[in-house]
Design an enzyme around this catalytic site. Structure first.
Site, PDB file in Angstrom:
ATOM      1  N   HIS A  97       0.849  -1.199   0.000  1.00  0.00           N
ATOM      2  CA  HIS A  97       0.000   0.000   0.000  1.00  0.00           C
ATOM      3  C   HIS A  97       0.882   1.246   0.000  1.00  0.00           C
ATOM      4  CE1 HIS A  97      -2.894   3.007   1.294  1.00  0.00           C
ATOM      5  NE2 HIS A  97      -3.845   2.155   0.967  1.00  0.00           N
ATOM      6  N   GLU A 146      -4.053   2.489  -7.139  1.00  0.00           N
ATOM      7  CA  GLU A 146      -4.431   3.460  -6.112  1.00  0.00           C
ATOM      8  C   GLU A 146      -3.539   4.694  -6.197  1.00  0.00           C
ATOM      9  OE1 GLU A 146      -6.762   1.570  -2.577  1.00  0.00           O
ATOM     10  OE2 GLU A 146      -4.660   1.853  -2.092  1.00  0.00           O
TER      11      GLU A 146
END
Ligand code: PGA
Length: 226
Positions: A97, A146
């Site tokens: 992430h 993302e």
């Protein structure tokens, strides 16, 4: 049968054990068992075993995921959560992430090690990338596009651009499911799920409130992707 759509809830560093259990007990009974939608909840490590237990006892069609895992095997790695230990409680793991890459200097090499660890024990890694030029480890089954500007900002990327990025990723990784993440909510989810190259969404802030998350699930159910 067509490939399933994924809705993955990333709680980040939020929710105590009792708060996560309350969420599972609010959401779980309302979920329908369907082959075309995979719903995953990724609470903090502290909540994982209790969440897994609640999901199992309730027979809810909800998968449990971690937000990271160790690049190392089991052993003398203080503070690390090895894939082999996690596999009893999770079937998915978010890897790489941007908050980990930024705050913990996580590298593409570490991401590749983590993906290898996950795959070696049967955990499905969800690899977060900034675009088609972020290296994607071999055999990654799921990638989440993302863009940093969109995360937690209320400024999502456009569905069209997210679809273009998913298309580029699939040109070099045709077997990989591609999700979009970054300021997705119950209002804009439909537009992402309608894109032909997008196989679901990884969602943070809008998943924390169970009522809001159930609205997200309703949108996913109402989509037809056959
Ligand atoms: P957000 O976070 O939905 O709160 O923007 C998404 C993520 O970081 O996975």
């Amino acid at each position: 049968m067509s490939k399933p759509v994924y809705i993955i809830a990333n709680f980040k560093s939020n929710k105590s054990i009792s708060e996560s259990i309350a969420w599972v007990e609010a959401v779980g009974p309302k979920l329908e068992k369907r082959d075309d939608l995979v719903v995953v909840v990724c609470p903090p490590f502290t909540d994982l075993s209790e969440v897994k237990h609640a999901v199992t006892v309730g027979h809810y069609p909800l998968q449990v995921g971690s937000q990271d895992l160790s690049p190392f095997d089991e052993g003398a790695y203080t503070g690390e959560e090895s894939a082999n230990l996690l596999k009893d409680v999770v079937s998915f793991a978010i890897i790489g992430h941007s908050e980990r890459r930024q705050n913990f200097n996580e590298t593409n090499e570490q991401v590749a090690e983590k993906v290898h660890q996950a795959l070696s024990v049967g955990i499905t890694p969800v690899v977060c990338v900034q675009g088609a030029d972020t290296p994607i480890p071999d055999q990654s089954p799921i990638v989440a596009y993302e863009p940093i500007f969109a995360i937690g900002s209320g400024q999502p990327d456009t569905p069209q651009n997210a679809n273009n990025v998913a298309d580029q990723i699939k040109q070099s990784h045709p077997q990989t499911a591609v999700l979009y993440g970054g300021s997705v909510n119950e209002e804009n989810l439909k537009a992402y799920l309608e894109q032909p190259m997008i196989d679901g969404c990884l969602i943070g802030g809008a998943t924390l409130d169970p009522e809001q998350f159930l609205k997200i699930i309703e949108v996913a159910y109402s989509q037809s992707w056959q």
